[in-house]
Design an enzyme around this catalytic site. Structure first.
Site, short mmCIF file in Angstrom:
data_model
loop_
_atom_site.label_atom_id
_atom_site.label_comp_id
_atom_site.label_asym_id
_atom_site.label_seq_id
_atom_site.Cartn_x
_atom_site.Cartn_y
_atom_site.Cartn_z
N ILE A 36 1.24 -1.82 0.21
CA ILE A 36 0.04 0.12 -0.17
C ILE A 36 1.23 1.19 -0.28
CG2 ILE A 36 -2.49 -1.09 0.77
CD1 ILE A 36 -1.30 0.38 3.54
N ASN A 92 13.10 -8.34 5.76
CA ASN A 92 13.10 -7.36 6.52
C ASN A 92 13.17 -8.19 7.73
OD1 ASN A 92 14.08 -4.95 4.88
ND2 ASN A 92 11.98 -4.11 5.05
N GLY A 98 13.53 -2.11 9.73
CA GLY A 98 12.47 -1.94 9.19
C GLY A 98 11.52 -2.31 8.82
N GLN A 99 11.28 -3.78 9.74
CA GLN A 99 10.36 -4.57 9.84
C GLN A 99 9.30 -3.85 10.69
OE1 GLN A 99 11.01 -8.82 11.36
NE2 GLN A 99 8.65 -9.42 10.62
N HIS A 105 7.61 -12.04 5.10
CA HIS A 105 7.21 -11.44 3.85
C HIS A 105 8.17 -11.46 3.70
CE1 HIS A 105 6.98 -7.93 6.14
NE2 HIS A 105 7.50 -7.30 5.91
N HIS A 107 9.18 -8.31 0.08
CA HIS A 107 9.10 -7.23 -0.77
C HIS A 107 9.81 -8.03 -2.73
CE1 HIS A 107 8.22 -4.41 2.87
NE2 HIS A 107 8.65 -5.45 3.32
#
Length: 119
Positions: A36, A92, A98-99, A105, A107
């Site tokens: 998003i 991450n 930055g998680q 997951h 990216h």
């Protein structure tokens, strides 16, 4: 319990269909959907349907599902037509990296120059 859906996890809610997402691919073990807040023209998240807090924990507990994420990341890149120009798969792990959602997951990023180091 590891692997079980977590009531307070955004990604578990996407897997269950309780939170909408723009799904681009789905398998028996993974869901891939558009980020998003994209950081590149192609920015898709590939998540396991099982809940583990990060990629390392998932890989230790269910290496086959971890492999499924990588396979699907490659399929996403092909579908998005960034496989020929180059793409990045990023996991991450931890807040310092930055998680922000503690459900493993990947990216999948592409469609622009991705110099190293990132930034």
């Amino acid at each position: 319990m590891a692997g079980e859906p977590q009531a307070d996890c955004l990604f578990c809610k996407i897997v269950s269909g309780d939170v909408p997402a723009t799904v681009v691919r789905e398998t028996g073990t993974t869901v891939a959907f558009r980020d998003i807040n994209p950081q590149a023209p192609t920015h898709v998240l590939v998540i396991p349907k099982v809940h583990y807090p990060d990629a390392a924990t998932l890989a230790a507990a269910q290496p086959g599902v971890a492999a499924d994420i990588l396979r699907e990341a490659g399929a996403v890149a092909a579908d998005e037509k960034v496989d020929g120009t180059g793409f990045r798969i990023v996991f991450n792990t931890g807040t310092g990296a930055g998680q922000t959602v503690f459900h493993a997951h990947a990216h999948v990023l592409g469609g622009r120059g991705l110099e190293w180091p990132p930034g």
